[in-house]
Design a protein around this motif. Structure first.
Motif, PDB file in Angstrom:
ATOM      1  N   THR A 662       0.822  -1.221   0.000  1.00 27.75           N
ATOM      2  CA  THR A 662       0.000   0.000   0.000  1.00 27.75           C
ATOM      3  C   THR A 662       0.849   1.261   0.000  1.00 27.75           C
ATOM      4  O   THR A 662       0.333   2.355  -0.186  1.00 27.75           O
ATOM      5  CB  THR A 662      -0.898   0.030   1.253  1.00 27.75           C
ATOM      6  OG1 THR A 662      -0.081  -0.043   2.411  1.00 27.75           O
ATOM      7  CG2 THR A 662      -1.865  -1.143   1.245  1.00 27.75           C
ATOM      8  N   TYR A 663       2.166   1.088   0.188  1.00 29.71           N
ATOM      9  CA  TYR A 663       3.027   2.264   0.362  1.00 29.71           C
ATOM     10  C   TYR A 663       3.022   3.159  -0.873  1.00 29.71           C
ATOM     11  O   TYR A 663       2.863   4.370  -0.773  1.00 29.71           O
ATOM     12  CB  TYR A 663       4.462   1.810   0.678  1.00 29.71           C
ATOM     13  CG  TYR A 663       5.447   2.940   0.781  1.00 29.71           C
ATOM     14  CD1 TYR A 663       5.444   3.791   1.882  1.00 29.71           C
ATOM     15  CD2 TYR A 663       6.389   3.162  -0.236  1.00 29.71           C
ATOM     16  CE1 TYR A 663       6.348   4.830   1.985  1.00 29.71           C
ATOM     17  CE2 TYR A 663       7.295   4.196  -0.139  1.00 29.71           C
ATOM     18  CZ  TYR A 663       7.273   5.036   0.968  1.00 29.71           C
ATOM     19  OH  TYR A 663       8.157   6.066   1.065  1.00 29.71           O
ATOM     20  N   THR A 747      -3.191   3.574   7.373  1.00 25.36           N
ATOM     21  CA  THR A 747      -2.180   4.537   7.829  1.00 25.36           C
ATOM     22  C   THR A 747      -1.020   3.800   8.493  1.00 25.36           C
ATOM     23  O   THR A 747       0.154   4.084   8.243  1.00 25.36           O
ATOM     24  CB  THR A 747      -2.807   5.540   8.808  1.00 25.36           C
ATOM     25  OG1 THR A 747      -3.897   6.203   8.181  1.00 25.36           O
ATOM     26  CG2 THR A 747      -1.773   6.563   9.261  1.00 25.36           C
ATOM     27  N   LYS A 748      -1.366   2.827   9.355  1.00 25.84           N
ATOM     28  CA  LYS A 748      -0.335   2.035  10.016  1.00 25.84           C
ATOM     29  C   LYS A 748       0.482   1.232   8.999  1.00 25.84           C
ATOM     30  O   LYS A 748       1.709   1.136   9.097  1.00 25.84           O
ATOM     31  CB  LYS A 748      -0.961   1.063  11.017  1.00 25.84           C
ATOM     32  CG  LYS A 748      -1.468   1.701  12.288  1.00 25.84           C
ATOM     33  CD  LYS A 748      -2.068   0.612  13.188  1.00 25.84           C
ATOM     34  CE  LYS A 748      -2.689   1.222  14.447  1.00 25.84           C
ATOM     35  NZ  LYS A 748      -3.345   0.175  15.262  1.00 25.84           N
ATOM     36  N   GLN A 749      -0.227   0.648   8.034  1.00 26.18           N
ATOM     37  CA  GLN A 749       0.439  -0.195   7.050  1.00 26.18           C
ATOM     38  C   GLN A 749       1.423   0.606   6.208  1.00 26.18           C
ATOM     39  O   GLN A 749       2.546   0.164   5.952  1.00 26.18           O
ATOM     40  CB  GLN A 749      -0.606  -0.870   6.143  1.00 26.18           C
ATOM     41  CG  GLN A 749      -0.041  -1.926   5.201  1.00 26.18           C
ATOM     42  CD  GLN A 749       0.429  -3.180   5.939  1.00 26.18           C
ATOM     43  OE1 GLN A 749       0.107  -3.359   7.111  1.00 26.18           O
ATOM     44  NE2 GLN A 749       1.194  -4.016   5.268  1.00 26.18           N
ATOM     45  N   ILE A 750       1.015   1.794   5.805  1.00 22.99           N
ATOM     46  CA  ILE A 750       1.914   2.645   5.026  1.00 22.99           C
ATOM     47  C   ILE A 750       3.137   3.009   5.862  1.00 22.99           C
ATOM     48  O   ILE A 750       4.272   2.985   5.385  1.00 22.99           O
ATOM     49  CB  ILE A 750       1.173   3.915   4.536  1.00 22.99           C
ATOM     50  CG1 ILE A 750       0.139   3.530   3.467  1.00 22.99           C
ATOM     51  CG2 ILE A 750       2.148   4.950   3.995  1.00 22.99           C
ATOM     52  CD1 ILE A 750      -0.772   4.654   3.058  1.00 22.99           C
ATOM     53  N   SER A 751       2.892   3.349   7.125  1.00 25.20           N
ATOM     54  CA  SER A 751       3.995   3.707   8.013  1.00 25.20           C
ATOM     55  C   SER A 751       4.939   2.525   8.213  1.00 25.20           C
ATOM     56  O   SER A 751       6.166   2.678   8.175  1.00 25.20           O
ATOM     57  CB  SER A 751       3.448   4.172   9.360  1.00 25.20           C
ATOM     58  OG  SER A 751       4.500   4.419  10.261  1.00 25.20           O
ATOM     59  N   GLU A 753       5.364  -0.096   6.192  1.00 26.53           N
ATOM     60  CA  GLU A 753       6.085  -0.382   4.949  1.00 26.53           C
ATOM     61  C   GLU A 753       7.206   0.628   4.741  1.00 26.53           C
ATOM     62  O   GLU A 753       8.296   0.283   4.275  1.00 26.53           O
ATOM     63  CB  GLU A 753       5.118  -0.371   3.757  1.00 26.53           C
ATOM     64  CG  GLU A 753       4.184  -1.565   3.741  1.00 26.53           C
ATOM     65  CD  GLU A 753       3.327  -1.616   2.482  1.00 26.53           C
ATOM     66  OE1 GLU A 753       3.666  -0.940   1.496  1.00 26.53           O
ATOM     67  OE2 GLU A 753       2.314  -2.329   2.493  1.00 26.53           O
ATOM     68  N   GLN A 754       6.922   1.870   5.105  1.00 28.28           N
ATOM     69  CA  GLN A 754       7.950   2.903   4.979  1.00 28.28           C
ATOM     70  C   GLN A 754       9.135   2.603   5.902  1.00 28.28           C
ATOM     71  O   GLN A 754      10.291   2.737   5.523  1.00 28.28           O
ATOM     72  CB  GLN A 754       7.353   4.271   5.302  1.00 28.28           C
ATOM     73  CG  GLN A 754       8.355   5.418   5.159  1.00 28.28           C
ATOM     74  CD  GLN A 754       7.739   6.754   5.495  1.00 28.28           C
ATOM     75  OE1 GLN A 754       6.665   6.827   6.088  1.00 28.28           O
ATOM     76  NE2 GLN A 754       8.419   7.821   5.119  1.00 28.28           N
TER      77      GLN A 754
END
Length: 785
Positions: A662-663, A747-751, A753-754
């Motif tokens: 999802t990033y 939001t958590k997933q993007i964070s 992955e980042q």
């Protein structure tokens, strides 16, 4: 962490003393470090070692009995009595015999020599050969490199009416033979100041006494026997070997020229390694496989053609010996593994078989010590005679001669040193002998002593290494027992590059870096090391420094013997979707494979053999290993933090497989949510399932993004879903997008992955570093962080 293969025993020389040596002796700092590490405490002491002279040669008449020996030999020569030199079948015995033969021939004596046949006579004095000598008219026997344990056999010779002079250096027993004279540097109450002479060294001292001057023309023989017999290269041994090597380089000897020819060695390049690894094994080979007398004949002959023929014979025997050693070693290892010998604690390997050639069993024992690092005894069984005959090699802490002496009631004949011995005893006692020695091992060996030790003289900074400093080390040669070749250590060094080399990819080549200084390094047989070094890891290395010459350019090079690091390591295997590309690099049997999502399990189960754990099960079942492989991304950052707190993993392999990322898709903007909501509100409903692709084409948003925004609206109760259609709810509540669970999770997933999947290696390692550091902070301090 990378575990070293051996225990490193590092000497850290006093810097002030090193500087003093460096300045006052005008030697490179590397040489000064070696000398200080080896225990030299004064400039005068170090100077006398480097520039050793004839003053180090002691008066042979300091030996008790030497005057009587000289008198008896002159008496025999004057009376025309026949003298027999009785030698031994190894390189020390062969050179000892040659020294005495050349000396007595020069004195005009009627002299012959005999060397026992290992298979017929065994080690030491032989009644059969003494009887032959008597029948041939011998009146005086002089043993060289043997005799101190031949109590019965020497008495036999005395009973025949012959006089016997024993010259030896092997460990004396409590009872000495009743010889007419015994010349031995290790006897109690001896006045001779140097106890480490080889058999050839003792023979040389006798020659010195008989001739009335140092027989310098025989130095080369003393050098060969001294190096081959692995005695200390300090004191006068150092002088003998140094002078002998100089002599061999001048190519004054027909025998040395022939040996160099068959060994493929330039005489100008002869050094202690040439003698130890090229000449010594060839000279030893004849005695290991049959009659050793051709070795003596090689050194006695004055005919070049005969010398070359004899050297070729020695060379052929050495090839034959090598093949036999390999066969017996393979069989011995197979027997050890078949017998499931317990080699975990203090123990002694005692292995034997019918038909094993007793002439090579010492070499096989050495190879077993090298492989298992246990005292090893290898026996050949003679079923017809019902005897076991073999050789032993030991390790530090297990005095082989003394431990054998405790079993003299069943070991009827033995002799040797703390680190090596030979023995013959009844076959029926083998099992009891094994049991006794294993019991003895438990009392004198500790667990720590069962790990090989390497002594390191020279911790270096890389700026101290140059071709000049490496070449300068030769001023400290010869190296050998008691003064080993230096082992160098480089600590906390960055590995600038690493790659496997060789057709089998079993070697490793590195470029090491310390500050702005670079150094090439090679590790033969250490290809696996390339898989154990993560980026930015600092390692410590030990090894030898050599000069690599290529296309006329000379560069220093480290030959790696061992490496280690106490740092934990992060291995980045993110993005390598083909599991079979990285799986072979992970330690088998010492790695915990972990999944955070059950959906990932199916992806990996068919590829990775063995159990894959879910993260909570690892913690609940107390599973630990040195390594952990993180197969996929966690749903929550805390899940991964909990795993890190569970155990101090030394290697972390980060794969972080994500089926859908999802990033890069990102989080829709508030303007996008606003437009989409207005779009639905105008129509009151929208057939999402039917028209999603048309909307995607119109807006340029991906179907995933549209589905995600739809789910957020549903969770916030802005819409309801009826048969794939979004229906706008009436009396819409006032709520923020961030209240939707899907929005929060994305939001958590993007964070995540980042932080974990797409972060540069340096940032990812920093993330792990911070979490690992928090583990070591006491709880009372953590609340203040």
């Amino acid at each position: 962490m990378i575990q070293s293969q051996k225990r490193w025993r590092i000497s850290r020389p006093n810097d002030d003393l090193v500087t003093t040596f460096e300045q006052e002796l005008t030697i490179p700092r590397v040489c000064a470090k070696v000398l200080v590490s080896r225990g030299f405490n004064s400039v005068e002491e170090a100077k006398s070692f480097i520039y050793i002279t004839e003053d180090n040669v002691h008066d042979p008449f300091l030996f008790e009995g030497m005057e009587k020996l000289v008198e008896r030999v002159h008496q025999a020569i004057d009376a025309g009595e026949r003298i027999m030199i009785y030698g031994d079948y190894d390189a020390d015995g062969i050179t000892s015999t040659t020294v005495m033969m050349k000396t007595l021939e020069a004195m005009g004596a009627d002299v012959i020599f005999k060397i026992p046949n290992r298979f017929i006579d065994g080690y030491g004095p032989s009644e059969r050969l003494f009887q032959q000598a008597f029948d041939e008219g011998v009146k005086l026997i002089i043993t060289v490199d043997n005799g101190i344990s031949g109590i019965q056999q020497i008495q036999f010779a005395k009973n025949l009416g012959m006089d016997v002079i024993v010259t030896d250096h092997h460990e004396p027993g409590e009872v000495l033979p009743k010889a007419d004279v015994i010349i031995h540097p290790g006897l109690q109450d001896t006045k001779y100041p140097f106890s480490h002479l080889a058999g050839v060294g003792v023979a040389f001292k006798v020659a010195h006494a008989l001739l009335g001057e140092i027989p310098k023309e025989l130095f080369y023989l003393v050098a060969i026997g001294t190096i081959a017999d692995l005695v200390s290269l300090k004191g006068e041994n150092r002088y003998f070997v140094q002078q002998g090597i100089k002599q061999m380089k001048k190519n004054d000897s027909i025998a040395i020229e022939a040996l160099a020819n068959v060994s493929g060695v330039e005489t100008s390049a002869i050094n202690e390694e040439t003698i130890g690894f090229a000449f010594g094994p060839r000279i030893n080979a004849v005695g290991r496989l049959g009659e050793a007398s051709p070795g003596v004949e090689l050194f006695l002959t004055e005919e070049p053609n005969k010398a070359l023929a004899l050297a070729n014979m020695l060379n052929d025997k050495n090839k034959e010996r090598q093949a036999i050693v390999k066969q017996i070693t393979d069989e011995a290892i197979e027997l050890i593994e078949q017998q499931h010998l317990d080699l975990k604690g203090p123990s002694v390997i005692v292995v034997g078989k019918e038909g094993w050639n007793p002439g090579v069993l010492g070499i096989v024992a050495s190879k077993l010590v090298e492989k298992y690092y246990r005292p090893s005894i290898v026996l050949g069984f003679d079923v017809e005679k019902q005897i076991a005959k073999g050789s032993a090699r030991s390790i530090e802490g297990f005095h082989m001669y003394n431990e054998l002496a405790k079993n003299s009631d069943i070991v009827t004949h033995f002799g040797g040193h703390p680190m090596a011995a030979g023995m013959t005893f009844p076959l029926e006692h083998v099992e009891e002998f094994r049991n006794r020695l294993n019991e003895q091992a438990t009392t004198c060996l500790t667990e720590e002593q069962l790990i090989p030790v390497v002594s390191i003289d020279v911790p270096l900074e890389m700026h101290e290494i140059s071709t000049e400093s490496i070449q300068s080390i030769q001023m400290l040669s010869p190296f050998g027992m008691g003064f080993a070749k230096p082992v160098y250590c480089l600590e906390n060094i960055e590995v600038n590059s690493v790659r496997k080399i060789g057709s089998a990819q079993n070697h490793v080549k590195m470029e090491l870096m310390q500050g702005a200084v670079l150094l090439d390094a090679i590790g033969f047989g250490k290809g696996d090391l390339a898989d154990e070094i993560a980026p930015a890891t600092k390692l410590s290395f030990i090894g030898d420094l050599q000069i690599n010459e290529w296309n006329g350019r000379k560069k220093p090079q480290l030959m790696i013997q061992d490496a280690k690091t106490n740092q934990w390591q992060l291995f980045d295997i993110r993005g390598i979707r083909q599991v079979n590309r990285w799986l072979p690099t992970i330690p088998e049997g010492n790695t915990t494979f972990v999944c955070f999502n059950k959906e990932s399990l199916a992806h990996f189960e068919s590829i990775i053999s063995g159990k894959i754990w879910f993260h909570n099960n690892v913690i609940e079942e107390g599973i630990v290993s040195d390594c952990i492989c993180l197969l996929d991304l966690p749903l929550e950052e805390q899940d991964l933090i909990n795993l890190l707190e569970h155990h101090d993993w030394q290697r972390i392999y980060a794969h972080f497989f994500a089926n859908e990322s999802t990033y890069f898709e990102g989080l829709p903007t508030r303007e996008q949510f606003k437009w989409y909501f207005s779009f639905i509100a105008k129509r009151k409903n929208f057939a999402l399932k039917q028209h999603i692709h048309e909307l995607s084409k119109h807006t340029g948003w991906s179907p995933n993004t549209i589905n995600f925004m739809s789910k957020v609206f549903f969770e916030l109760n802005f819409v309801r879903i009826e048969g794939g259609t979004l229906v706008l709810n009436e009396n819409l509540p006032k709520r923020d997008l961030s209240e939707a669970p899907a929005y929060q999770q994305r939001t958590k997933q993007i964070s995540l992955e980042q932080k974990l999947l797409y972060a540069p290696y340096k940032e990812l390692k920093q993330w792990f570093e911070e979490r690992r550091a928090a583990q070591t902070v006491p709880e009372e301090e953590q609340k203040w962080i």
